[in-house]
Design an enzyme around this catalytic site. Structure first.
Site, PDB file in Angstrom:
ATOM      1  N   ARG A  79      -2.500   9.759  10.702  1.00  0.00           N
ATOM      2  CA  ARG A  79      -2.698   8.280  10.623  1.00  0.00           C
ATOM      3  C   ARG A  79      -1.770   7.321  11.348  1.00  0.00           C
ATOM      4  O   ARG A  79      -0.584   7.361  11.054  1.00  0.00           O
ATOM      5  CB  ARG A  79      -2.768   7.754   8.866  1.00  0.00           C
ATOM      6  CG  ARG A  79      -3.054   6.510   9.108  1.00  0.00           C
ATOM      7  CD  ARG A  79      -3.315   5.800   7.569  1.00  0.00           C
ATOM      8  NE  ARG A  79      -3.458   4.255   7.729  1.00  0.00           N
ATOM      9  CZ  ARG A  79      -2.681   3.455   7.271  1.00  0.00           C
ATOM     10  NH1 ARG A  79      -1.580   3.819   6.719  1.00  0.00           N
ATOM     11  NH2 ARG A  79      -3.029   2.377   7.586  1.00  0.00           N
ATOM     12  N   HIS A 123      -2.723  -2.978  12.340  1.00  0.00           N
ATOM     13  CA  HIS A 123      -1.475  -2.688  11.427  1.00  0.00           C
ATOM     14  C   HIS A 123      -0.466  -3.916  11.699  1.00  0.00           C
ATOM     15  O   HIS A 123       0.757  -3.620  12.275  1.00  0.00           O
ATOM     16  CB  HIS A 123      -0.823  -1.472  11.411  1.00  0.00           C
ATOM     17  CG  HIS A 123       0.014  -0.876  10.374  1.00  0.00           C
ATOM     18  ND1 HIS A 123      -0.149   0.140   9.627  1.00  0.00           N
ATOM     19  CD2 HIS A 123       1.310  -1.416   9.750  1.00  0.00           C
ATOM     20  CE1 HIS A 123       0.916   0.160   8.625  1.00  0.00           C
ATOM     21  NE2 HIS A 123       1.588  -0.752   8.908  1.00  0.00           N
ATOM     22  N   GLU A 168      -3.485  -3.216   4.798  1.00  0.00           N
ATOM     23  CA  GLU A 168      -2.626  -4.185   3.857  1.00  0.00           C
ATOM     24  C   GLU A 168      -3.062  -5.688   4.016  1.00  0.00           C
ATOM     25  O   GLU A 168      -1.907  -6.542   4.538  1.00  0.00           O
ATOM     26  CB  GLU A 168      -1.244  -3.908   3.612  1.00  0.00           C
ATOM     27  CG  GLU A 168      -0.979  -2.341   3.256  1.00  0.00           C
ATOM     28  CD  GLU A 168       0.689  -2.235   2.977  1.00  0.00           C
ATOM     29  OE1 GLU A 168       1.417  -3.061   3.490  1.00  0.00           O
ATOM     30  OE2 GLU A 168       1.043  -1.172   2.826  1.00  0.00           O
ATOM     31  N   ASN A 292      -2.767   2.440  -0.428  1.00  0.00           N
ATOM     32  CA  ASN A 292      -1.191   2.558  -0.185  1.00  0.00           C
ATOM     33  C   ASN A 292      -0.394   2.316  -1.460  1.00  0.00           C
ATOM     34  O   ASN A 292      -0.435   1.055  -2.170  1.00  0.00           O
ATOM     35  CB  ASN A 292      -0.466   1.599   0.729  1.00  0.00           C
ATOM     36  CG  ASN A 292      -1.184   1.727   2.089  1.00  0.00           C
ATOM     37  OD1 ASN A 292      -1.678   2.754   2.485  1.00  0.00           O
ATOM     38  ND2 ASN A 292      -0.734   1.028   3.392  1.00  0.00           N
ATOM     39  N   TYR A 294       3.091   2.474  -3.561  1.00  0.00           N
ATOM     40  CA  TYR A 294       4.735   2.476  -3.678  1.00  0.00           C
ATOM     41  C   TYR A 294       5.429   2.456  -5.037  1.00  0.00           C
ATOM     42  O   TYR A 294       6.222   3.071  -5.534  1.00  0.00           O
ATOM     43  CB  TYR A 294       5.523   1.760  -2.681  1.00  0.00           C
ATOM     44  CG  TYR A 294       4.972   1.886  -1.285  1.00  0.00           C
ATOM     45  CD1 TYR A 294       5.849   2.966  -0.490  1.00  0.00           C
ATOM     46  CD2 TYR A 294       4.048   1.605  -0.550  1.00  0.00           C
ATOM     47  CE1 TYR A 294       5.639   3.223   0.599  1.00  0.00           C
ATOM     48  CE2 TYR A 294       3.659   1.804   0.768  1.00  0.00           C
ATOM     49  CZ  TYR A 294       4.467   2.589   1.465  1.00  0.00           C
ATOM     50  OH  TYR A 294       4.273   3.072   2.768  1.00  0.00           O
ATOM     51  N   GLU A 351      -0.892   5.791   2.223  1.00  0.00           N
ATOM     52  CA  GLU A 351       0.633   5.561   2.301  1.00  0.00           C
ATOM     53  C   GLU A 351       1.265   5.950   0.944  1.00  0.00           C
ATOM     54  O   GLU A 351       0.738   5.314   0.027  1.00  0.00           O
ATOM     55  CB  GLU A 351       1.058   4.131   3.042  1.00  0.00           C
ATOM     56  CG  GLU A 351       0.912   3.957   4.201  1.00  0.00           C
ATOM     57  CD  GLU A 351       1.392   2.600   4.730  1.00  0.00           C
ATOM     58  OE1 GLU A 351       2.269   2.031   4.048  1.00  0.00           O
ATOM     59  OE2 GLU A 351       0.685   2.020   5.589  1.00  0.00           O
TER      60      GLU A 351
HETATM   61  O1  IFM Z   1       6.582   0.046   6.666  1.00  0.00           O
HETATM   62  C1  IFM Z   1       5.455  -0.523   5.589  1.00  0.00           C
HETATM   63  C2  IFM Z   1       4.067  -0.239   6.481  1.00  0.00           C
HETATM   64  O2  IFM Z   1       3.896  -0.689   7.558  1.00  0.00           O
HETATM   65  C3  IFM Z   1       2.925  -0.694   5.650  1.00  0.00           C
HETATM   66  N1  IFM Z   1       3.266  -0.357   4.103  1.00  0.00           N
HETATM   67  C4  IFM Z   1       4.545  -0.336   3.520  1.00  0.00           C
HETATM   68  C5  IFM Z   1       5.509   0.388   4.351  1.00  0.00           C
HETATM   69  C6  IFM Z   1       6.961   0.255   3.814  1.00  0.00           C
HETATM   70  O3  IFM Z   1       7.303  -0.998   3.469  1.00  0.00           O
END
Ligand code: IFM
Length: 449
Positions: A79, A123, A168, A292, A294, A351
């Site tokens: 990606r 992005h 995002e 995404n 985290y 992500e």
């Molecule tokens: O680095 C970023 C990415 O560009 C978008 N999602 C979160 C990642 C970590 O902060």
């Protein structure tokens, strides 16, 4: 509850993700125009130690080496994003053939290497010329984006395995217009609703433009962070609900239902009267949804904080990453199952990964990064658990292939499964890369808690 399968489904995409601004470098090469991030990073005081992505991972010149790395990792998908201003230096109008040709070569080489190209059109690096016209505040942005999408899709079309419009959009709005820590650096919460709406309109117009040029699946990438109340005090419970509406439901409900959460109106001093017809565009049918993931957010009511007036509360006993994000894999399972309840769309984890401190110079090969190995193992297990419970998860893209430019945080925050020595550009595999390669080779069968 059904057992989690021991293997991931046949045809599962095993990938790594990057973005143009964060890895390419050479931002003005071969006729490219500057982006708003180029301007922002070159403005004193905006980024950590004034760091810019002028060199980044030098991927614009080293992309062949990076594809070889991906092959060595046994990935079957990659990606990446396109730098809008490489293709259209002024953001619209004149096409820069050299910029388009770069992505054509990249896509062809990926295909030759057995890697499915997953392309994100935007992005975060908006052409500076469009920022000067008001950027995402300008209602014309949807048309600019659709024209750009047509140009890229006409050139790459069905060679790209899957297309994403935006990455995002919430971050563009929140970091760029509420907190001012990302380009364009505005601290103007009142602008957020219009920015979000224009981003979503751009997405819808982009979907239509892509459909006219390619039969490949089209989607969007959202970052979703489950919000939990720090206590059962009703004020904290309400803060968690507000934070969820602001960060998660705004974009999800816009895209899937063509409406915004009612709670948002009370968060902003004025709520624009958006034309009803816009929502037909925003909810243009898509083929997949990218998540995404985290961390989760445990929050309490804080009237002094900017919208949505919720402050994060640190959890004792939890592990935190170098960006201060709590490691909480269980919420990945929950989020995938929450999405399953809301949509039948195929899901991709577009992500997932962690910044942990690694040395600037690799002292071993592979370079040990046990915390990142633990993070990946736990999140892959959480993803497999969600599949066992019925989530239609079709792929996983680790963030990130390379240690790269983490936006305003510069190069100190390392997310890569491959270490990059930014002084020499030497790439060294980390243990997390070796671990991920072994997981892929066994279709996940080697994954154990
Ligand atoms: O680095 C970023 C990415 O560009 C978008 N999602 C979160 C990642 C970590 O902060």
């Amino acid at each position: 509850m059904p057992d989690a399968p021991s293997r991931f489904p046949v045809g599962f995409l095993w990938g790594a993700a990057t973005s143009a601004y964060q890895i390419e470098g050479s931002p003005l090469a071969d006729g490219a125009g500057p982006s708003n991030w180029h301007v922002f990073a070159h403005t004193p005081g905006r980024t950590f130690r004034g760091q810019t992505a002028d060199v980044a991972c030098d991927h614009y010149r080293r992309w062949r080496e990076d594809i070889a790395l991906m092959r060595g990792l046994e990935l079957n998908a990659y990606r990446f994003s396109v730098a809008w201003a490489r293709v259209l230096p002024q953001g619209r109008g004149r096409i820069n053939p050299a910029g388009l040709a770069f992505y054509g070569r990249l896509v062809d080489a990926l295909l030759e290497s057995g890697l499915a190209p997953s392309l994100t059109l935007h992005h975060w690096d908006l052409p500076a010329a469009l920022e000067e016209r008001g950027g995402w505040l300008n209602p014309d942005a949807a048309g600019w984006f659709a024209d750009y999408a047509s140009v890229v899709a006409r050139a790459l079309g069905d060679r790209v395995a899957m297309w994403a419009t935006l990455n995002e959009p919430w971050v563009i709005m929140d970091a760029g217009y509420v907190h001012g820590v990302h380009a364009p650096g505005r601290r103007a919460p009142a602008e957020a609703p219009r920015v979000a709406h224009n981003l979503l309109r751009a997405h819808g117009a982009g979907v239509q433009a892509l459909r006219a040029e390619t039969a490949r699946p089209v989607g969007i990438v959202l970052n979703i962070e489950p919000k939990l109340a720090a206590t059962d005090d009703p004020a904290d419970v309400a803060a968690a609900a507000r934070a969820d509406a602001y960060m998660n439901r705004w974009f999800l409900e816009g895209l899937l239902r063509g409406r915004y959460p009612e709670e948002l109106r009370a968060l902003f001093c004025a709520w624009p009267g958006f034309p009803a017809g816009d929502f037909d565009l925003i909810r243009a049918p898509i083929d997949w949804l990218g998540l995404n993931y985290y961390t989760r957010g445990v929050v309490r009511h804080d009237p002094t904080a900017p919208v949505p007036h919720a402050a994060h509360v640190r959890q004792s006993g939890s592990v935190y990453t170098d960006l201060g994000w709590e490691v909480w894999p269980r919420a990945l399972t929950d989020t995938l199952l929450r999405l399953k309840q809301q949509t039948d769309l195929p899901l991709y984890i577009t992500e997932n990964g962690a910044a942990f401190p690694d040395p600037e110079v690799a002292t071993a090969d592979p370079l040990p990064d046990p915390l990142r190995v633990d993070y990946l193992r736990a999140h892959l297990l959480a993803a497999r658990e969600a599949i066992g419970q019925g989530a239609d998860l079709r792929g996983y893209f680790v963030w990130s292939l390379l240690d790269n430019c983490e936006w305003a945080a510069g190069y100190a925050k390392r997310f890569g499964i491959v270490h990059v020595d930014h002084a020499t550009q030497r790439r060294t595999l980390k243990s997390s890369g070796a671990f991920y390669r072994d997981v892929i080779a066994s279709d996940g069968a080697t994954l154990t808690a």
